[in-house]
Design a protein around this motif. Structure first.
Motif, PDB file in Angstrom:
ATOM      1  N   LYS A 112     -55.352  97.497-131.368  1.00 34.47           N
ATOM      2  CA  LYS A 112     -55.610  96.340-130.518  1.00 34.47           C
ATOM      3  C   LYS A 112     -56.749  96.613-129.543  1.00 34.47           C
ATOM      4  O   LYS A 112     -57.577  95.737-129.274  1.00 34.47           O
ATOM      5  CB  LYS A 112     -54.342  95.954-129.763  1.00 34.47           C
ATOM      6  CG  LYS A 112     -54.525  94.694-128.928  1.00 34.47           C
ATOM      7  CD  LYS A 112     -53.243  94.184-128.334  1.00 34.47           C
ATOM      8  CE  LYS A 112     -53.499  92.887-127.566  1.00 34.47           C
ATOM      9  NZ  LYS A 112     -52.279  92.348-126.948  1.00 34.47           N
ATOM     10  N   PRO A 136     -44.335  87.543-124.518  1.00 30.87           N
ATOM     11  CA  PRO A 136     -45.714  88.036-124.603  1.00 30.87           C
ATOM     12  C   PRO A 136     -45.956  89.223-123.700  1.00 30.87           C
ATOM     13  O   PRO A 136     -45.376  89.346-122.622  1.00 30.87           O
ATOM     14  CB  PRO A 136     -46.547  86.829-124.156  1.00 30.87           C
ATOM     15  CG  PRO A 136     -45.659  85.648-124.344  1.00 30.87           C
ATOM     16  CD  PRO A 136     -44.273  86.139-124.103  1.00 30.87           C
ATOM     17  N   TYR A 138     -48.939  90.959-121.620  1.00 33.40           N
ATOM     18  CA  TYR A 138     -50.265  90.675-121.122  1.00 33.40           C
ATOM     19  C   TYR A 138     -50.899  91.956-120.595  1.00 33.40           C
ATOM     20  O   TYR A 138     -50.258  92.734-119.887  1.00 33.40           O
ATOM     21  CB  TYR A 138     -50.222  89.626-120.006  1.00 33.40           C
ATOM     22  CG  TYR A 138     -49.765  88.289-120.491  1.00 33.40           C
ATOM     23  CD1 TYR A 138     -50.626  87.455-121.180  1.00 33.40           C
ATOM     24  CD2 TYR A 138     -48.445  87.880-120.302  1.00 33.40           C
ATOM     25  CE1 TYR A 138     -50.206  86.227-121.652  1.00 33.40           C
ATOM     26  CE2 TYR A 138     -48.017  86.656-120.769  1.00 33.40           C
ATOM     27  CZ  TYR A 138     -48.907  85.834-121.435  1.00 33.40           C
ATOM     28  OH  TYR A 138     -48.485  84.621-121.900  1.00 33.40           O
ATOM     29  N   TRP A 260     -45.124  90.440-132.538  1.00 31.76           N
ATOM     30  CA  TRP A 260     -45.918  89.211-132.630  1.00 31.76           C
ATOM     31  C   TRP A 260     -46.525  88.818-131.293  1.00 31.76           C
ATOM     32  O   TRP A 260     -47.661  88.360-131.224  1.00 31.76           O
ATOM     33  CB  TRP A 260     -45.030  88.081-133.155  1.00 31.76           C
ATOM     34  CG  TRP A 260     -45.101  87.928-134.642  1.00 31.76           C
ATOM     35  CD1 TRP A 260     -45.050  88.915-135.554  1.00 31.76           C
ATOM     36  CD2 TRP A 260     -45.219  86.710-135.383  1.00 31.76           C
ATOM     37  NE1 TRP A 260     -45.109  88.401-136.836  1.00 31.76           N
ATOM     38  CE2 TRP A 260     -45.215  87.051-136.755  1.00 31.76           C
ATOM     39  CE3 TRP A 260     -45.304  85.378-135.034  1.00 31.76           C
ATOM     40  CZ2 TRP A 260     -45.307  86.094-137.762  1.00 31.76           C
ATOM     41  CZ3 TRP A 260     -45.391  84.425-136.045  1.00 31.76           C
ATOM     42  CH2 TRP A 260     -45.399  84.787-137.388  1.00 31.76           C
ATOM     43  N   SER A 261     -45.778  88.978-130.227  1.00 29.79           N
ATOM     44  CA  SER A 261     -46.255  88.514-128.925  1.00 29.79           C
ATOM     45  C   SER A 261     -47.485  89.269-128.458  1.00 29.79           C
ATOM     46  O   SER A 261     -48.182  88.797-127.564  1.00 29.79           O
ATOM     47  CB  SER A 261     -45.145  88.649-127.889  1.00 29.79           C
ATOM     48  OG  SER A 261     -44.687  89.994-127.821  1.00 29.79           O
ATOM     49  N   SER A 262     -47.762  90.422-129.047  1.00 31.68           N
ATOM     50  CA  SER A 262     -48.962  91.169-128.686  1.00 31.68           C
ATOM     51  C   SER A 262     -50.198  90.659-129.399  1.00 31.68           C
ATOM     52  O   SER A 262     -51.320  90.974-128.997  1.00 31.68           O
ATOM     53  CB  SER A 262     -48.775  92.657-129.023  1.00 31.68           C
ATOM     54  OG  SER A 262     -47.734  93.227-128.274  1.00 31.68           O
ATOM     55  N   PHE A 263     -50.001  89.881-130.463  1.00 30.65           N
ATOM     56  CA  PHE A 263     -51.134  89.418-131.262  1.00 30.65           C
ATOM     57  C   PHE A 263     -51.185  87.901-131.411  1.00 30.65           C
ATOM     58  O   PHE A 263     -52.220  87.355-131.770  1.00 30.65           O
ATOM     59  CB  PHE A 263     -51.078  90.066-132.656  1.00 30.65           C
ATOM     60  CG  PHE A 263     -51.156  91.553-132.635  1.00 30.65           C
ATOM     61  CD1 PHE A 263     -52.380  92.192-132.565  1.00 30.65           C
ATOM     62  CD2 PHE A 263     -49.998  92.323-132.646  1.00 30.65           C
ATOM     63  CE1 PHE A 263     -52.460  93.576-132.536  1.00 30.65           C
ATOM     64  CE2 PHE A 263     -50.069  93.704-132.617  1.00 30.65           C
ATOM     65  CZ  PHE A 263     -51.300  94.346-132.556  1.00 30.65           C
ATOM     66  N   PRO A 265     -50.157  84.623-129.070  1.00 27.82           N
ATOM     67  CA  PRO A 265     -49.585  84.208-127.782  1.00 27.82           C
ATOM     68  C   PRO A 265     -48.971  82.829-127.868  1.00 27.82           C
ATOM     69  O   PRO A 265     -49.157  82.083-128.825  1.00 27.82           O
ATOM     70  CB  PRO A 265     -50.816  84.183-126.882  1.00 27.82           C
ATOM     71  CG  PRO A 265     -51.901  83.716-127.803  1.00 27.82           C
ATOM     72  CD  PRO A 265     -51.591  84.311-129.159  1.00 27.82           C
ATOM     73  N   THR A 276     -55.703  88.381-127.792  1.00 25.41           N
ATOM     74  CA  THR A 276     -54.944  88.370-129.031  1.00 25.41           C
ATOM     75  C   THR A 276     -55.877  88.102-130.200  1.00 25.41           C
ATOM     76  O   THR A 276     -57.106  88.017-130.034  1.00 25.41           O
ATOM     77  CB  THR A 276     -53.857  87.281-128.989  1.00 25.41           C
ATOM     78  OG1 THR A 276     -54.498  86.010-128.872  1.00 25.41           O
ATOM     79  CG2 THR A 276     -52.908  87.488-127.824  1.00 25.41           C
TER      80      THR A 276
END
Length: 901
Positions: A112, A136, A138, A260-263, A265, A276
């Motif tokens: 990332k 998510p 952030y 998923w929440s890292s990529f 939003p 993301t």
């Protein structure tokens, strides 16, 4: 030289690639060599897992390390590219084998960070590890830049262009403007009432990379140092996304959902927007990088229907907390918003094609029936002008997206209304691709943001969907414009084919799988439309282009499932003959789709047999059935892609055949060949999907009461194959399906003599005893389902057993292993069957002598034999009682039972 000299503890490749090595060029060469060692070569054995793990750790350590001081940025980027290539080689073509969540989180965190390598305006503190979380994550602003970051992210107060002395400053300003546009663009999917959409400036929707195409990485001179650095930064980002794609494919879906929440939003919640995949899709300067990000997002969305199924926003969220279902629904809306912006702004045909494919994956997996309506309507309006795009691949992807739209939770009311709109329904003054020079009637080029505004009359004349000629009075043709469009595309090839279409231009002719029952037309309107579609598809199966033939055969395989067509014997016969011809095609793709369509067609035979009855069976030609049986048997020896559906068709055909057909000499040998083909597939080393389908097919065939299971020579082979699989197969899902097949025969005579019956019983009992023995955790989760199916199968055998079987059953249950089996089956009876406790009270009275208890079992067995078939409910109660009493006998009583037998 041995690999241990290169990759051992003292291997020189490890020494040269170590972060302690100051020579960047030497590190890059060493990492490149390691990457080539990990590269999978077709036809050769893969690298040993021991050395692959060593290389993996070396690549990851390199990616996690920061740039050493006084090191040239260009050489550092080239070294990172080599490590990314090596990591991709380690991950490609297999499952994740490099540790648990900590290692996966470290890889994702490193990738990332590198996804944004060299991106202007990105100043954050990156975490070393990403942890799975439903909310998510952030990134925090860097402390060193906390004071200046708000200025860099603050949007300009006016629309005047500002001069900048350096390119870095210019790019940073454009990134700030991009943030302003992205934030304002949230109103695009749902404009306020009373506000005309055409009044919004065209640049309102554009990402930063679209406004000034001269800043792309391909416009500067190659010799310029800053241009080289920018190109290499882009290659790093591209390599990181390639690695992320390999991770998505290697890691199990359930594990990946936590990240998923890292990529991906949900909607921005104040503060700086999260970084993301969607940020890259909208703002990256390189079309290749944007393409890679879209490929990763498509892979994440593919097969995510079960995960996204919990999303819901039809009800207002609670004020105390935001439920996960609402958060997931918001993420789906954010995906729609971002991909719609990318759709309208993208200029690269290759990237645009991937945007539309990504939308198709989203549409195919999102639960729109649980979301507020409107998302599909807006997408429909945005995508419609691209039907006539100049690039063939874009047009094909549009048809694929339309196919996903009309099949999503069909019949979806929102989609039905869209299908019934007239041809000019999109002339609403909305911003369309024609405004940005994307119309196929216009030449290439990116319009300037300051171009002359388009008037409403001009917009209305240029944005309507392509005119489809129709004769007056054909109301169905006007209402079902999508069907008319597909027929037009395949019957009237375009004369202005672009150079990009090349040999594969036939892909543009692929008709989407439009579901007729979703259109809700009257019977009078439906007949001409049906005839038109069927005639076109049948004709397309004889075209030489294998892409067209594959699509046509697939469409017929879908049409035959429709209730309005499956009972039409003539259509079923015409479709069957077409599929049989395609099964002999030289293209594997055509044969695979033909086998899939044949499986669907034979599914309809079973449905018609149960709903229509004997009339349909008698109307279908015996010769056609024989041809299908022989063709499916040949296809069962083909490649796994063909075989998996061929065996499914065989099971349906064996279930469908009547007694009068089986006794005919012409059917006897093909019947034997078909069963033996299934047996061979069950015992083969094919993929687990193929073996699962073969077990299912055998169980399906066993449902035919006319099948001579008691006397046929192949019957013993079929039961032996299933008994072997249920006890020895590593895949629990295959074991489950084989156990279910063994429980299908309805009568004791189907199991053959006592020896075969006892062998089936012992195989199921052994499988139940070992139902938790596995070294694969992924299989362990199916153990409960396996025990449930095995218990049902054992109780079924017990219920159809006869007095001559008591010797084998009693000996099995009286053994030490049998005690656990009996206890488990009794527990299952109490929990699942119901009435077990009543049987226990009635039969196991305290005054009941053991000898009397044995006598009562014999009496129950005699009464069961005397029951008539119509007394099904009474028979079921007696069966439950008999099973419960028999299983309640002690080992000594079971031995007495064996003696009495």
């Amino acid at each position: 030289m041995h690999l241990s000299d290169l990759l051992g503890e003292e291997g020189f490749l490890l020494q040269y690639s170590s972060p302690s090595q100051s020579n960047m060029e030497l590190r890059r060469v060493a990492l490149t060599c390691m990457a080539n060692i990990c590269l999978r070569i077709p036809g050769q054995p893969p690298l040993d897992d021991q050395y692959r793990s060593v290389c993996f750790r070396a690549f990851l350590k390199t990616l996690q390390s920061t740039k050493p001081p006084d090191t040239d940025e260009l050489y550092y980027c080239m070294m990172i590219q080599a490590a990314l290539k090596g990591l991709q080689c380690c991950l490609s073509g297999g499952k994740w084998k490099f540790g648990g969540g900590e290692e996966l989180g470290s890889v994702l965190a490193a990738l990332k960070r590198l996804m944004f390598q060299g991106a202007p305006g990105v100043i954050v503190e990156w975490p070393a590890v990403l942890y799975p979380a439903p909310l998510p994550q952030y990134e925090s602003l860097s402390a060193a830049k906390a004071a200046e970051s708000p200025k860099s992210l603050e949007p300009p107060k006016d629309n005047k262009k500002r001069k900048s002395k350096g390119k870095g400053k210019k790019m940073k300003t454009e990134e700030s403007r991009g943030d302003e546009r992205e934030g304002d663009a949230e109103t695009v999917p749902a404009p306020p009432k009373g506000r005309a959409e055409e009044k919004q400036p065209a640049s309102f929707l554009y990402p930063s990379w679209k406004l000034n195409s001269s800043d792309s990485e391909f416009s500067d001179l190659e010799g310029n140092a800053q241009s080289k650095l920018r190109v290499n930064h882009g290659r790093v980002r591209q390599g990181a996304l390639h690695c992320l794609l390999a991770v998505v494919k290697a890691v199990e879906k359930r594990t990946l959902y936590g990240y998923w929440s890292s990529f991906i939003p949900d909607s921005p919640i104040g503060g700086p927007p999260p970084l993301t995949l969607l940020t890259i899709i909208l703002k990256d300067l390189s079309p290749k990088v944007r393409l890679c990000a879209l490929q990763v997002l498509s892979a994440m969305l593919d097969g995510s229907r079960q995960f996204l199924a919990v999303a819901e926003d039809t009800a207002s969220p609670r004020t105390s907390y935001t439920p996960f279902s609402f958060t997931l629904a918001t993420a789906i809306r954010e995906l729609h918003r971002t991909l719609s912006l990318a759709l309208l702004a993208e200029t690269s045909p290759q990237t645009l094609t991937q945007v539309i494919k990504c939308l198709a994956y989203l549409v195919a997996n999102a639960p729109y029936h649980r979301l507020r309506p409107g998302l599909l309507t807006l997408l429909w309006k945005h995508i419609r002008p691209y039907v006539r795009h100049r690039d063939v691949n874009v047009r094909v992807s549009v048809l694929t997206l339309y196919g996903a739209l009309v099949t999503t939770q069909a019949p979806l009311p929102e989609v039905q209304l869209l299908l019934q709109q007239p041809d000019h329904s999109s002339s609403t003054g909305a911003f369309t691709p024609q405004d940005s020079g994307l119309s196929w009637r216009q030449r290439d080029g990116v319009s300037s943001p300051s171009r002359t505004p388009v008037t409403h009359s001009q917009r209305s004349s240029s944005t309507h969907s392509p005119h489809i000629p129709h004769t007056p009075g054909e109301e169905d043709s006007r209402r079902l414009w999508l069907l008319q469009l597909c027929v037009t595309l395949v019957t009237q090839p375009r004369e202005d084919q672009s150079d990009s279409e090349g040999v594969g231009g036939g892909a543009a002719l692929e008709p989407p799988p439009v579901r007729l029952e979703a259109l809700q037309v009257s019977n009078n309107e439906r007949a001409p439309t049906q005839l038109m579609c069927i005639t076109v598809l049948l004709g397309l199966t004889y075209i030489e282009n294998y892409l067209v033939k594959t699509a046509a055969v697939r469409a017929l395989g879908i049409y035959v499932l429709f209730p309005c067509l499956r009972e039409d014997v003539m259509f079923v016969a015409d479709t069957a003959n077409t599929i049989l011809a395609a099964l002999d095609d030289r293209s594997t793709n055509v044969r695979a789709k033909a086998a899939w369509s044949l499986g669907n067609l034979t599914d309809t035979l079973i449905v018609n047999m149960e709903s229509v009855g004997v009339d349909f069976q008698e109307e279908l030609s015996d010769m056609l059935l024989l041809k299908m049986l022989q063709a499916a048997t040949r296809a069962a020896a083909d490649k796994d892609r063909v075989k998996s559906n061929a065996v499914r068709a065989l099971g349906n055909l064996l279930h469908f055949l009547r007694q009068s057909q089986m006794t005919r000499p012409a059917f006897q040998q093909p019947l034997e060949d078909a069963v033996r083909a299934l047996v061979k597939t069950v015992q083969s080393e094919a993929t687990m999907k193929v073996r699962w389908n073969a077990c299912y097919a055998l169980g399906n065939a066993f449902r035919n009461p006319a099948l001579p299971l008691d006397s046929a020579a192949w019957s013993h082979e079929a039961f032996s194959a299933l008994c072997h699989v249920v006890t020895s197969c590593k895949n629990f899902k295959v074991r489950i399906k084989s156990a279910a097949a063994l429980a299908v025969p309805a009568h004791r005579g189907c199991y053959g003599d006592t020896e075969r019956f006892t062998r089936v019983w012992r195989s199921l009992a052994t499988a139940l005893e070992n139902s938790e023995d596995t070294n694969d955790f992924l299989e362990y989760r199916y153990s409960a389902s396996l025990r449930h199916t095995l218990s049902q199968a054992l109780l079924h055998l017990l219920s159809v057993s006869q007095s001559q079987d008591m010797l084998g059953l009693s000996a099995s249950l009286a053994s030490e292993e049998g005690t656990g089996i009996r206890e488990h089956l009794i527990k299952y009876l109490r929990a699942e069957e119901g009435g077990g406790e009543e049987a226990e009270k009635d039969i196991r009275g305290e005054s009941l002598h053991p000898r009397e208890r044995i006598g009562s079992v014999e009496q129950i067995l005699i009464r069961i034999k005397g029951l008539k078939v119509e007394g099904e409910e009474e028979r079921g109660k007696e069966m439950c009682t008999f099973c419960f009493v028999f299983l309640s006998l002690t080992p000594s009583q079971l031995q007495q039972m064996a003696t009495l037998s």
